[in-house]
Design a protein around this motif. Structure first.
Motif, PDB file in Angstrom:
ATOM      1  N   GLU A 173       4.358  -7.275  -6.996  1.00 51.06           N
ATOM      2  CA  GLU A 173       4.539  -5.836  -7.205  1.00 51.06           C
ATOM      3  C   GLU A 173       3.261  -5.269  -7.827  1.00 51.06           C
ATOM      4  O   GLU A 173       2.531  -5.973  -8.530  1.00 51.06           O
ATOM      5  CB  GLU A 173       5.714  -5.577  -8.154  1.00 51.06           C
ATOM      6  N   ALA A 174       3.012  -3.981  -7.570  1.00 50.81           N
ATOM      7  CA  ALA A 174       1.847  -3.325  -8.166  1.00 50.81           C
ATOM      8  C   ALA A 174       2.003  -3.247  -9.681  1.00 50.81           C
ATOM      9  O   ALA A 174       3.060  -2.851 -10.184  1.00 50.81           O
ATOM     10  CB  ALA A 174       1.684  -1.932  -7.578  1.00 50.81           C
ATOM     11  N   CYS A 175       0.963  -3.654 -10.392  1.00 52.20           N
ATOM     12  CA  CYS A 175       1.011  -3.647 -11.861  1.00 52.20           C
ATOM     13  C   CYS A 175       0.888  -2.229 -12.414  1.00 52.20           C
ATOM     14  O   CYS A 175       0.226  -1.368 -11.829  1.00 52.20           O
ATOM     15  CB  CYS A 175      -0.117  -4.508 -12.436  1.00 52.20           C
ATOM     16  N   MET A 176       1.504  -2.035 -13.553  1.00 52.94           N
ATOM     17  CA  MET A 176       1.359  -0.784 -14.284  1.00 52.94           C
ATOM     18  C   MET A 176       0.061  -0.839 -15.104  1.00 52.94           C
ATOM     19  O   MET A 176      -0.564  -1.891 -15.240  1.00 52.94           O
ATOM     20  CB  MET A 176       2.555  -0.573 -15.218  1.00 52.94           C
ATOM     21  N   THR A 177      -0.352   0.301 -15.661  1.00 54.27           N
ATOM     22  CA  THR A 177      -1.521   0.330 -16.541  1.00 54.27           C
ATOM     23  C   THR A 177      -1.340  -0.661 -17.691  1.00 54.27           C
ATOM     24  O   THR A 177      -0.256  -0.745 -18.282  1.00 54.27           O
ATOM     25  CB  THR A 177      -1.729   1.743 -17.107  1.00 54.27           C
ATOM     26  N   ALA A 178      -2.371  -1.438 -17.966  1.00 57.00           N
ATOM     27  CA  ALA A 178      -2.421  -2.458 -19.030  1.00 57.00           C
ATOM     28  C   ALA A 178      -1.679  -3.743 -18.672  1.00 57.00           C
ATOM     29  O   ALA A 178      -1.751  -4.721 -19.426  1.00 57.00           O
ATOM     30  CB  ALA A 178      -1.907  -1.914 -20.363  1.00 57.00           C
ATOM     31  N   GLU A 179      -0.993  -3.782 -17.558  1.00 53.68           N
ATOM     32  CA  GLU A 179      -0.297  -5.009 -17.131  1.00 53.68           C
ATOM     33  C   GLU A 179      -1.257  -5.888 -16.350  1.00 53.68           C
ATOM     34  O   GLU A 179      -1.901  -5.435 -15.398  1.00 53.68           O
ATOM     35  CB  GLU A 179       0.916  -4.656 -16.262  1.00 53.68           C
ATOM     36  N   GLN A 180      -1.343  -7.149 -16.730  1.00 52.71           N
ATOM     37  CA  GLN A 180      -2.254  -8.069 -16.059  1.00 52.71           C
ATOM     38  C   GLN A 180      -1.665  -8.575 -14.746  1.00 52.71           C
ATOM     39  O   GLN A 180      -0.465  -8.809 -14.637  1.00 52.71           O
ATOM     40  CB  GLN A 180      -2.572  -9.256 -16.964  1.00 52.71           C
ATOM     41  N   GLY A 181      -2.548  -8.732 -13.772  1.00 54.51           N
ATOM     42  CA  GLY A 181      -2.130  -9.255 -12.475  1.00 54.51           C
ATOM     43  C   GLY A 181      -3.325  -9.753 -11.693  1.00 54.51           C
ATOM     44  O   GLY A 181      -4.476  -9.681 -12.158  1.00 54.51           O
ATOM     45  N   LYS A 234       5.117  -2.941   4.306  1.00 54.09           N
ATOM     46  CA  LYS A 234       6.220  -3.542   5.057  1.00 54.09           C
ATOM     47  C   LYS A 234       6.280  -3.039   6.505  1.00 54.09           C
ATOM     48  O   LYS A 234       7.217  -3.365   7.240  1.00 54.09           O
ATOM     49  CB  LYS A 234       7.562  -3.212   4.379  1.00 54.09           C
ATOM     50  N   ASN A 235       5.271  -2.265   6.913  1.00 54.92           N
ATOM     51  CA  ASN A 235       5.388  -1.540   8.177  1.00 54.92           C
ATOM     52  C   ASN A 235       4.531  -2.075   9.320  1.00 54.92           C
ATOM     53  O   ASN A 235       4.894  -1.914  10.485  1.00 54.92           O
ATOM     54  CB  ASN A 235       5.055  -0.064   7.948  1.00 54.92           C
ATOM     55  N   TYR A 236       3.397  -2.680   9.008  1.00 57.03           N
ATOM     56  CA  TYR A 236       2.527  -3.189  10.066  1.00 57.03           C
ATOM     57  C   TYR A 236       1.612  -4.262   9.465  1.00 57.03           C
ATOM     58  O   TYR A 236       1.445  -4.333   8.234  1.00 57.03           O
ATOM     59  CB  TYR A 236       1.688  -2.069  10.696  1.00 57.03           C
ATOM     60  N   PRO A 237       0.996  -5.094  10.300  1.00 52.85           N
ATOM     61  CA  PRO A 237       0.124  -6.161   9.770  1.00 52.85           C
ATOM     62  C   PRO A 237      -1.088  -5.580   9.067  1.00 52.85           C
ATOM     63  O   PRO A 237      -1.778  -4.704   9.589  1.00 52.85           O
ATOM     64  CB  PRO A 237      -0.288  -6.931  11.037  1.00 52.85           C
ATOM     65  N   GLU A 238      -1.339  -6.069   7.859  1.00 51.40           N
ATOM     66  CA  GLU A 238      -2.511  -5.646   7.086  1.00 51.40           C
ATOM     67  C   GLU A 238      -2.907  -6.783   6.156  1.00 51.40           C
ATOM     68  O   GLU A 238      -2.119  -7.221   5.331  1.00 51.40           O
ATOM     69  CB  GLU A 238      -2.206  -4.389   6.262  1.00 51.40           C
ATOM     70  N   ILE A 239      -4.131  -7.248   6.321  1.00 53.96           N
ATOM     71  CA  ILE A 239      -4.593  -8.409   5.572  1.00 53.96           C
ATOM     72  C   ILE A 239      -5.254  -7.990   4.264  1.00 53.96           C
ATOM     73  O   ILE A 239      -6.033  -7.041   4.208  1.00 53.96           O
ATOM     74  CB  ILE A 239      -5.596  -9.232   6.411  1.00 53.96           C
ATOM     75  N   ILE A 240      -4.907  -8.709   3.194  1.00 55.57           N
ATOM     76  CA  ILE A 240      -5.603  -8.576   1.918  1.00 55.57           C
ATOM     77  C   ILE A 240      -6.161  -9.947   1.536  1.00 55.57           C
ATOM     78  O   ILE A 240      -5.694 -10.982   2.035  1.00 55.57           O
ATOM     79  CB  ILE A 240      -4.698  -8.040   0.787  1.00 55.57           C
ATOM     80  N   TYR A 241      -7.162  -9.944   0.659  1.00 55.41           N
ATOM     81  CA  TYR A 241      -7.698 -11.202   0.134  1.00 55.41           C
ATOM     82  C   TYR A 241      -7.274 -11.357  -1.311  1.00 55.41           C
ATOM     83  O   TYR A 241      -7.479 -10.458  -2.135  1.00 55.41           O
ATOM     84  CB  TYR A 241      -9.229 -11.241   0.234  1.00 55.41           C
ATOM     85  N   ARG A 242      -6.676 -12.494  -1.635  1.00 58.19           N
ATOM     86  CA  ARG A 242      -6.255 -12.799  -3.002  1.00 58.19           C
ATOM     87  C   ARG A 242      -7.401 -13.534  -3.696  1.00 58.19           C
ATOM     88  O   ARG A 242      -7.755 -14.657  -3.332  1.00 58.19           O
ATOM     89  CB  ARG A 242      -4.986 -13.630  -3.009  1.00 58.19           C
ATOM     90  N   THR A 243      -7.980 -12.897  -4.723  1.00 55.51           N
ATOM     91  CA  THR A 243      -9.192 -13.442  -5.343  1.00 55.51           C
ATOM     92  C   THR A 243      -8.924 -14.565  -6.328  1.00 55.51           C
ATOM     93  O   THR A 243      -9.814 -15.379  -6.605  1.00 55.51           O
ATOM     94  CB  THR A 243      -9.959 -12.334  -6.099  1.00 55.51           C
ATOM     95  N   GLY A 244      -7.701 -14.604  -6.918  1.00 55.14           N
ATOM     96  CA  GLY A 244      -7.438 -15.568  -7.981  1.00 55.14           C
ATOM     97  C   GLY A 244      -7.949 -15.106  -9.333  1.00 55.14           C
ATOM     98  O   GLY A 244      -7.888 -15.849 -10.314  1.00 55.14           O
ATOM     99  N   ASP A 245      -8.449 -13.870  -9.413  1.00 54.25           N
ATOM    100  CA  ASP A 245      -8.939 -13.310 -10.676  1.00 54.25           C
ATOM    101  C   ASP A 245      -7.862 -12.442 -11.327  1.00 54.25           C
ATOM    102  O   ASP A 245      -7.178 -11.670 -10.645  1.00 54.25           O
ATOM    103  CB  ASP A 245     -10.193 -12.458 -10.448  1.00 54.25           C
ATOM    104  N   ILE A 246      -7.735 -12.560 -12.638  1.00 54.15           N
ATOM    105  CA  ILE A 246      -6.750 -11.791 -13.396  1.00 54.15           C
ATOM    106  C   ILE A 246      -7.437 -10.564 -14.007  1.00 54.15           C
ATOM    107  O   ILE A 246      -8.467 -10.690 -14.683  1.00 54.15           O
ATOM    108  CB  ILE A 246      -6.110 -12.645 -14.511  1.00 54.15           C
ATOM    109  N   VAL A 247      -6.861  -9.385 -13.769  1.00 51.04           N
ATOM    110  CA  VAL A 247      -7.435  -8.133 -14.252  1.00 51.04           C
ATOM    111  C   VAL A 247      -6.317  -7.204 -14.715  1.00 51.04           C
ATOM    112  O   VAL A 247      -5.136  -7.500 -14.549  1.00 51.04           O
ATOM    113  CB  VAL A 247      -8.255  -7.426 -13.138  1.00 51.04           C
ATOM    114  N   TYR A 248      -6.694  -6.053 -15.259  1.00 55.47           N
ATOM    115  CA  TYR A 248      -5.735  -4.997 -15.563  1.00 55.47           C
ATOM    116  C   TYR A 248      -6.458  -3.656 -15.569  1.00 55.47           C
ATOM    117  O   TYR A 248      -7.700  -3.606 -15.641  1.00 55.47           O
ATOM    118  CB  TYR A 248      -5.038  -5.236 -16.903  1.00 55.47           C
TER     119      TYR A 248
END
Length: 503
Positions: free
Chosen positions: A340-348, A379-393
């Protein structure tokens, strides 16, 4: 334009007699670089006669190496830099997977290739008569913008490096953003630090090819002697640098700017590691107000950088710099453990979508499918993202703040700890020190490996770190070495330190 050579051809037409690139041994104008690249492209085409195939470049960082890159693009193929400083076993593992159509090398390095005991098709650049006029091949005209331009290798968890495939389109997207954001023109004199096997070199090379800027390939030994490095920058009137923070930190630790004013330097960009604010402030305080500083962030898989922050306010030495906001035509998602998309100050985890994404890992569909995934928010069509493995907020200013790598996070005494946070605190507490913090899971110990002129006693470390560090984050061991080892990118070689001190 859809092909990188088209951009280069345009630059050659505009600035034929202007300096394109200079190394320790030679210098080329743009017209000379085109001629030499064109001749070499003829021999590549004669050797392999195909397009969109990998051509390995086994040469040290030099004008000849850059010539080989451009020649490969003229031939309609993609170049693959190989590090001549790497062990033969690593080169062998790369070549076995890559199966390049040919390898371009020189007299100095050809003997190393024989040690791989693999069957190579080789072009020895020292055996080519570059005085013989030959028109360049134009196979590049048969390529499209989604074809590969280069393959850059990064470390793989299995011990076999992963080849990241970057397209023409991705480089166009990144380079045009750089030109617009940092106002790059033919007047730039770029002081290159990044090895050509490191993706930071993408910025240096393509700003030169796209704008007519002059590229100065600074020899590695200058970065070992910061005072001589500063003299080099002055002598060549370098006005733009894009370095890993380690190089900037070394200059600060040696106080190399104390007696030398870098009058020409106007733009200082950095990327690849966390930039200690204390050392950035040293540069700011010594260079004056007319210099632009920018913190860029991004892994190889997104064509060098996907986020940036131009320093626009004062930071205290113990502050952490933002990595800022997404580059143009790039979107950054911060996802929690539930996708899920993180809120402000939430790490992800930082995830990226956009044109800058690599095509994937060469001949490694399993790794590609694990890192380049469907956007869970779409949830509507194919779209690729890259998961970096980096934790940010996101901070209160809607700026992205880097926390650390997933794999730099440890659990110690029941607490989840970022080793990078300990490094940051040590750097702010002690002067003229550089550190790498490791964790030994066998003995459950946090270990500090530090570079300093003189040894600091265990008592001094603990007394001065007692206030900023809670007990559970206090390192058990502090080990001084004369110089922290660097990897091919110029960053701290954490893997080597792990093998040495946490066997």
């Amino acid at each position: 334009m859809i092909n990188l050579i088209e951009a280069f051809e345009n630059t050659v037409e505009l600035y034929p007699d202007k300096l394109a690139v200079l190394d320790a041994n030679s210098e080329f104008t743009f017209s000379a670089l085109k001629v030499k690249s064109g001749i070499l492209s003829f021999y590549i085409n004669q050797k392999i006669g195909v397009i969109n195939s990998p051509v390995a470049i086994y040469l040290p960082k030099s004008n000849d190496c850059l010539t080989a890159f451009i020649a490969t693009l003229y031939s309609g193929n993609c170049y693959v830099p190989l590090d001549t400083k790497n062990p033969v076993s690593r080169i062998t593992s790369i070549i076995e997977v890559l199966e390049p159509s040919c390898i371009i090398t020189n007299n100095e390095n050809i003997s190393k290739l024989t040690k791989t005991e693999l069957d190579h098709s080789i072009i020895n650049i020292d055996e080519i008569n570059f005085a013989e006029p030959i028109d360049p091949v134009e196979n590049y005209k048969n390529c499209i913008d989604t074809d590969p331009a280069y393959i850059m290798h990064t470390s793989g968890s299995t011990g076999i490096p992963k080849g990241v495939v970057i397209t023409h389109k991705s480089i166009f997207d990144y380079t045009n953003w750089l030109i617009d954001t940092f106002n790059i023109s033919e007047n730039e004199k770029i002081g290159n630090q990044a090895p050509f096997v490191f993706d930071n070199s993408t910025l240096d090379i393509y700003l030169m090819m796209f704008t007519g800027a002059s590229l100065y390939l600074i020899a590695d030994q200058f970065f070992t002697f910061p005072i001589e490095l500063v003299k080099y920058l002055n002598a060549h009137e370098i006005n733009f640098i894009f370095w890993v923070p380690t190089a900037l930190v070394n200059v600060a630790n040696m106080n190399a700017l104390k007696d030398q004013n870098l009058k020409s330097l106007r733009k200082v960009l950095f990327c690849g590691e966390v930039m200690p604010t204390k050392h950035l402030n040293y540069w700011i305080n010594n260079l004056g107000k007319d210099v632009l500083y920018a913190n860029l962030y991004g892994p190889t898989e997104i064509t060098d950088a996907c986020a940036f922050y131009i320093i626009d306010r004062k930071f205290e030495d113990d502050d952490v710099l933002p990595i800022g906001k997404p580059c143009r035509n790039t979107d950054i998602l911060i996802l929690n453990n539930k996708n899920e998309a993180c809120m402000t100050a939430e790490q992800g985890e930082l995830c990226v979508r956009g044109t800058s994404l690599a095509s994937g890992y060469y001949k490694n569909f399993d790794k590609t499918n694990a890192a380049f995934v469907q956007n869970p928010l779409n949830k509507n069509y194919p779209e690729i993202i890259y998961r970096t493995g980096d934790i940010v907020y996101l901070n209160e200013n809607e700026e992205i703040m880097f926390v650390g790598r997933k794999d730099f996070q440890i659990k110690h005494m029941g607490y989840r700890i970022e080793l990078g946070e300990i490094e940051h605190i040590i750097l702010q507490t002690f002067n003229n020190i550089y550190t790498c913090v490791l964790y030994d899971p066998t003995f459950n110990e946090i270990i500090v490996i530090y570079e300093a002129k003189e040894e600091i006693s265990l008592k001094t470390f603990r007394l001065r770190l007692k206030e900023p560090l809670p007990n559970y984050m206090m390192p058990k061991k502090f080990i001084r070495i004369d110089s922290l080892p660097k990897n091919a990118s110029g960053k701290i070689d954490r893997n080597l330190l792990k093998k040495t001190y946490t066997p």
